[in-house]
Design a protein around this motif. Structure first.
Motif, PDB file in Angstrom:
ATOM      1  N   ARG A  85       0.842  -1.188   0.000  1.00  0.00           N
ATOM      2  CA  ARG A  85       0.000   0.000   0.000  1.00  0.00           C
ATOM      3  C   ARG A  85       0.890   1.255   0.000  1.00  0.00           C
ATOM      4  O   ARG A  85       1.378   1.685   1.047  1.00  0.00           O
ATOM      5  N   TRP A 139      -4.206  -9.243  13.723  1.00  0.00           N
ATOM      6  CA  TRP A 139      -4.799  -8.130  14.457  1.00  0.00           C
ATOM      7  C   TRP A 139      -3.927  -6.889  14.298  1.00  0.00           C
ATOM      8  O   TRP A 139      -2.799  -6.979  13.813  1.00  0.00           O
ATOM      9  N   THR A 145      -2.283  -0.965  19.186  1.00  0.00           N
ATOM     10  CA  THR A 145      -1.419   0.175  19.481  1.00  0.00           C
ATOM     11  C   THR A 145      -1.148   0.228  20.981  1.00  0.00           C
ATOM     12  O   THR A 145      -2.083   0.117  21.786  1.00  0.00           O
ATOM     13  N   THR A 153       1.722   9.414   8.472  1.00  0.00           N
ATOM     14  CA  THR A 153       0.791   8.277   8.468  1.00  0.00           C
ATOM     15  C   THR A 153       0.318   7.987   9.886  1.00  0.00           C
ATOM     16  O   THR A 153       1.058   7.426  10.692  1.00  0.00           O
ATOM     17  N   THR A 184      -4.057   5.105  13.129  1.00  0.00           N
ATOM     18  CA  THR A 184      -5.435   4.718  12.800  1.00  0.00           C
ATOM     19  C   THR A 184      -5.596   4.424  11.316  1.00  0.00           C
ATOM     20  O   THR A 184      -6.395   3.568  10.928  1.00  0.00           O
ATOM     21  N   THR A 185      -4.834   5.123  10.476  1.00  0.00           N
ATOM     22  CA  THR A 185      -4.899   4.858   9.035  1.00  0.00           C
ATOM     23  C   THR A 185      -4.368   3.464   8.719  1.00  0.00           C
ATOM     24  O   THR A 185      -4.921   2.751   7.874  1.00  0.00           O
ATOM     25  N   ALA A 202      -4.392   0.927  10.835  1.00  0.00           N
ATOM     26  CA  ALA A 202      -5.371  -0.030  11.356  1.00  0.00           C
ATOM     27  C   ALA A 202      -6.533  -0.194  10.382  1.00  0.00           C
ATOM     28  O   ALA A 202      -6.977  -1.312  10.101  1.00  0.00           O
ATOM     29  N   ARG A 203      -7.026   0.939   9.836  1.00  0.00           N
ATOM     30  CA  ARG A 203      -8.126   0.846   8.883  1.00  0.00           C
ATOM     31  C   ARG A 203      -7.710   0.073   7.638  1.00  0.00           C
ATOM     32  O   ARG A 203      -8.493  -0.697   7.074  1.00  0.00           O
ATOM     33  N   ALA A 204      -6.484   0.271   7.205  1.00  0.00           N
ATOM     34  CA  ALA A 204      -5.998  -0.435   6.017  1.00  0.00           C
ATOM     35  C   ALA A 204      -5.943  -1.942   6.258  1.00  0.00           C
ATOM     36  O   ALA A 204      -6.323  -2.740   5.394  1.00  0.00           O
ATOM     37  N   TRP A 245      -7.746  -3.689   8.482  1.00  0.00           N
ATOM     38  CA  TRP A 245      -9.100  -4.230   8.568  1.00  0.00           C
ATOM     39  C   TRP A 245      -9.759  -4.294   7.179  1.00  0.00           C
ATOM     40  O   TRP A 245     -10.533  -5.219   6.899  1.00  0.00           O
ATOM     41  N   ARG A 246      -9.431  -3.320   6.321  1.00  0.00           N
ATOM     42  CA  ARG A 246      -9.994  -3.349   4.973  1.00  0.00           C
ATOM     43  C   ARG A 246      -9.440  -4.553   4.193  1.00  0.00           C
ATOM     44  O   ARG A 246     -10.185  -5.244   3.491  1.00  0.00           O
TER      45      ARG A 246
END
Length: 487
Positions: A24, A42, A45, A119, A122-123, A125-127, A129-130
């Motif tokens: 990414r 998982w 943080t 970066t 949270t960005t 983590a979202r990546a 999970w996506r």
């Protein structure tokens, strides 16, 4: 590398290769130490000096090193906890990743990622999970395609060899149907190494139903070959054995579907009644509607719908659900739906009195019902299960209307119920029904409906307003309960 404890909860999706996250470009991550072949389960943080007690294993741990004092011990503890990788954010604490941390990660074999200042954690983590959601969708599509292929194979003139061939194709391995003595009945796929084949035969004997207490399934590895054995139903001691060079998350589900089909197809001398039910199952898998297969199940009743959940909160797999169905005396088992993958549904050609409590399960049972009314019985079984869980009882049977209520003609009772309950929306009616069945208990109703107790209070208050009644009045409660039962 140490593995996480065996009691760690299962991840919500298939593991994500670290290389996919590094690909990414928008994240700007850079691996600066350790291997690149890690898999992420998982994201966590933590700025603790020792996050070990709070790790499950398989995490991508994100930290800015606020309390980092001893890099060597810090990395050693992460590896001991089973962490998959460490993401270290530069600035504002450190201008660059500490060299001692880089050396420690190389020494212990822990992948270390440099996280640029622009970066946010949270960005990342979202990546992750996506990516997990995408992997989960891919796996669901793969399992669906495999199910369709297996069902199509089951409809061929030579169904058992066809199902084995399709299973071997879907899992890219070897599928063998063995007797309890290890004799090969049918096989498909490339033969494994002779030593692996011998190990597979030994594993099959472990699950062969020749003695009480034999497990329903077993797994093992031989070199780089994954082995699995599943006992088939029918009391013939047949075992489905698999040898593959990979083990994807959905493989167990695909194997479970094959076990159900093969248990039905390989059972010799099955009577006309069992053959019809097998045909109904196969046709449903091929896309037929319940109305189309109902004649195969027989015009006579009664039929009982059972909803079941594991009492320990775990999610049952296809084999566990199949074992429950077998113990209840039915092969008509739904191991779970996308909207509720923890509930098993069983269609039992028997009366409710023949569905005793089962250790490890909580059951909700409908009253004996003819085929045309199975949809309503399904709803009542779900309500009975919710009632059983709320009252912590292993079994709840939704009894048919009896006594004085049974003396009123059903059409008149239903018309009265529709008129009385017309102001209520379905969610409000369901809440009122559940609340009355639990004697007005806010907490138990909240448990049964999986909502907060304040939500229950608000809904019941709204019901009282719309109906313009006093719900503390026993006469009112009685009439409403009668109506809700005949709705």
């Amino acid at each position: 590398m140490p593995t996480p404890p065996a009691t760690a909860p299962q991840p919500p999706a298939p593991p994500i290769p670290l290389t996919e996250l590094l690909a990414r470009e928008d994240l700007g991550l850079r691996r600066i130490a350790g291997p690149a072949d890690a898999e992420l389960l998982w994201v966590h943080t933590s700025e603790m000096a020792d996050p070990y007690p709070y790790l499950l294993g398989g995490e991508l741990l994100l930290s800015a090193g606020v309390l980092l004092t001893d890099p060597d011990r810090y990395v050693a503890r992460l590896v001991e906890a089973g962490a998959a990788a460490l993401g270290f954010g530069v600035r504002p604490v450190y201008e660059a990743v500490p060299e001692a941390l880089v050396e420690a990660c190389d020494r212990y074999g822990l992948p270390l990622l440099e996280v640029p200042p622009e970066t946010p954690f949270t960005t990342i983590a979202r990546a992750v999970w996506r990516l997990m959601a995408e992997a989960r969708h891919r796996e669901l599509r793969r399992v669906t395609r495999a199910q369709q292929a297996l069902a199509t194979a089951a409809a061929r003139p030579d169904p058992v060899p066809a199902v084995l061939h399709q299973l071997a194709t879907q899992l890219s391995g070897r599928a063998v149907l063995l007797t309890a003595r290890g004799e090969e009945v049918h096989a498909a796929g490339r033969r494994p190494h002779p030593e692996a084949a011998a190990a597979l035969t030994r594993l099959a004997r472990v699950v062969a139903r020749e003695r009480p207490g034999s497990p329903a399934s077993a797994t093992d590895t031989h070199g780089d070959t994954h082995l699995a054995a599943y006992a088939l139903g029918g009391g013939e001691g047949l075992v489905l054995s698999l040898a593959t060079h990979r083990r994807a998350p959905g493989d167990h589900t695909v194997a479970g579907i094959a076990v159900v089909l093969l248990s039905l197809l390989a059972a010799p001398h099955q009577g006309a009644d069992a053959a019809d039910r097998s045909a109904a199952l196969v046709r449903l898998l091929l896309g037929a509607t319940p109305a189309e297969v109902a004649p195969l199940l027989g015009p006579d009743g009664p039929w009982t719908v059972i909803h079941a959940r594991r009492s320990d909160g775990t999610t049952p797999d296809a084999l566990t659900a199949g074992a429950l169905g077998a113990s209840l005396g039915s092969a008509l088992v739904d191991a779970g739906r996308e909207d509720d993958d923890e509930t098993v549904r069983v269609l039992l050609p028997a009366t409710a009195s023949e569905a005793p409590p089962h250790p490890g399960w909580t059951l909700g049972v409908s009253a004996p019902t003819p085929l045309p009314a199975l949809a309503a019985a399904d709803t009542r079984a779900a309500r009975a299960l919710a009632h059983a869980e709320a009252t912590r009882t292993p079994l709840k049977v939704d009894a048919p209307v009896t006594g004085l209520a049974a003396l009123i003609p059903p059409d008149q009772a239903a018309a009265h119920a529709r008129t009385l309950l017309a102001p209520l929306t379905p969610p409000l009616a369901d809440t009122l029904r559940c609340w009355l069945s639990l004697h007005g208990s806010w907490d138990r109703t909240a448990v049964a409906l999986s909502v907060h107790r304040n939500t229950v209070r608000q809904r019941i208050g709204r019901c009282a307003e719309l109906l313009d009644v006093d719900l503390n009045d026993m006469d009112v409660r009685t009439e409403l309960w009668f109506a809700l039962r005949r709705e």
